[in-house]
Design a protein around this motif. Structure first.
Motif, PDB file in Angstrom:
ATOM      1  N   SER A  65       0.907  -1.162   0.075  1.00  0.00           N
ATOM      2  CA  SER A  65      -0.057  -0.036   0.073  1.00  0.00           C
ATOM      3  C   SER A  65       1.021   1.282  -0.106  1.00  0.00           C
ATOM      4  N   ASN A  66       2.260   1.220   0.505  1.00  0.00           N
ATOM      5  CA  ASN A  66       3.161   2.335   0.465  1.00  0.00           C
ATOM      6  C   ASN A  66       4.449   1.814   0.140  1.00  0.00           C
ATOM      7  N   GLN A  68       7.331   2.635  -0.349  1.00  0.00           N
ATOM      8  CA  GLN A  68       8.408   3.305   0.544  1.00  0.00           C
ATOM      9  C   GLN A  68       8.765   2.487   1.726  1.00  0.00           C
ATOM     10  N   LEU A  69       7.566   1.700   2.260  1.00  0.00           N
ATOM     11  CA  LEU A  69       7.913   0.974   3.334  1.00  0.00           C
ATOM     12  C   LEU A  69       8.292  -0.468   3.196  1.00  0.00           C
ATOM     13  N   GLU A  98       0.779  -4.735   3.644  1.00  0.00           N
ATOM     14  CA  GLU A  98       1.611  -3.937   4.734  1.00  0.00           C
ATOM     15  C   GLU A  98       2.504  -4.676   5.632  1.00  0.00           C
ATOM     16  N   GLY A 122       6.208  10.446   1.826  1.00  0.00           N
ATOM     17  CA  GLY A 122       5.489   9.377   1.900  1.00  0.00           C
ATOM     18  C   GLY A 122       4.078   9.237   2.502  1.00  0.00           C
ATOM     19  N   LYS A 123       3.557   8.488   2.841  1.00  0.00           N
ATOM     20  CA  LYS A 123       2.055   8.457   3.410  1.00  0.00           C
ATOM     21  C   LYS A 123       2.096   8.881   4.962  1.00  0.00           C
ATOM     22  N   ASP A 124       3.185   8.476   5.625  1.00  0.00           N
ATOM     23  CA  ASP A 124       3.113   8.523   7.183  1.00  0.00           C
ATOM     24  C   ASP A 124       4.321   9.436   7.554  1.00  0.00           C
ATOM     25  N   TYR A 126       8.364  10.705   5.591  1.00  0.00           N
ATOM     26  CA  TYR A 126       9.323  10.900   4.377  1.00  0.00           C
ATOM     27  C   TYR A 126      10.754  10.046   4.465  1.00  0.00           C
ATOM     28  N   SER A 143       9.167   8.395  10.004  1.00  0.00           N
ATOM     29  CA  SER A 143       7.599   8.432  10.173  1.00  0.00           C
ATOM     30  C   SER A 143       7.157   8.410  11.445  1.00  0.00           C
TER      31      SER A 143
END
Length: 184
Positions: A65-66, A68-69, A98, A122-124, A126, A143
């Motif tokens: 879903s993200n 970058q994670l 996730e 990013g979502k939560d 950077y 994050s």
């Protein structure tokens, strides 16, 4: 004759895929990683939970879903993932959306000091590229979830000098740090 067999085989495969996918549900799976199979955009981790159930977890950048994670697990790590659970024959599969937690068996924690070179939102939080005073570059994942609370979160600017503490890991040839504390 061969075309007819090929068409029937493809049609059967599509039907099996649709039937298999229709029984998917979202679940959280946790356990120890016993096998890693490298793939094009990620890897498949064999995850064994405390009850001895085995799941084949497909962990790939496009499925997250993200993206970058994305984190690379190793054999012996403990992982908690959330995603779509389904069966292929007798094997339980999970398409990971996730990575909720990854405890590496040999986690190297470190403090780094350097200058912010770039920032990617990013979502939560950077990812900041930090160049240390020794000349080593790290991609710092900063994050709110990794820091533990919104009060500990801080946004840096390019050119700012920072001191960070967290877990050091590699993704390909890149040095990464999951930031747990902002020290300055």
């Amino acid at each position: 004759m061969k075309k007819s067999i090929l068409k029937n085989s493809i049609l059967s495969l599509i039907i099996i895929s649709v039937v298999s996918c229709s029984s998917m549900k979202t679940a959280t799976v946790s356990g120890k990683v016993s096998v890693i199979q490298k793939g094009k955009d990620g890897y498949t981790a064999t995850i064994e939970n405390t009850k001895g159930r085995i799941y084949l977890g497909t962990i790939s950048i496009p499925n997250l879903s993200n993206p970058q994670l994305f984190k690379q697990a190793e054999i012996g790590d403990t992982i908690v993932v959330k995603g779509d659970v389904w069966k292929m024959g007798k094997e339980k599969q999970i398409t990971v959306r996730e990575i909720l937690e990854l405890k590496q068996k040999n986690v190297a924690e470190a403090k780094i000091t350097g200058t912010v070179q770039s920032i990617e939102k990013g979502k939560d939080g950077y990812t900041a590229k930090i160049k240390t005073t020794e000349g080593t570059s790290y991609f710092a994942v900063i994050s709110i979830p990794n820091l533990g609370s919104p009060g500990k979160f801080r946004e840096f600017k390019i050119g700012e000098k920072v001191t960070l503490f967290g877990e050091i890991w590699k993704m390909g040839n890149d040095n990464r740090i999951t930031v747990r504390k902002i020290l300055d």
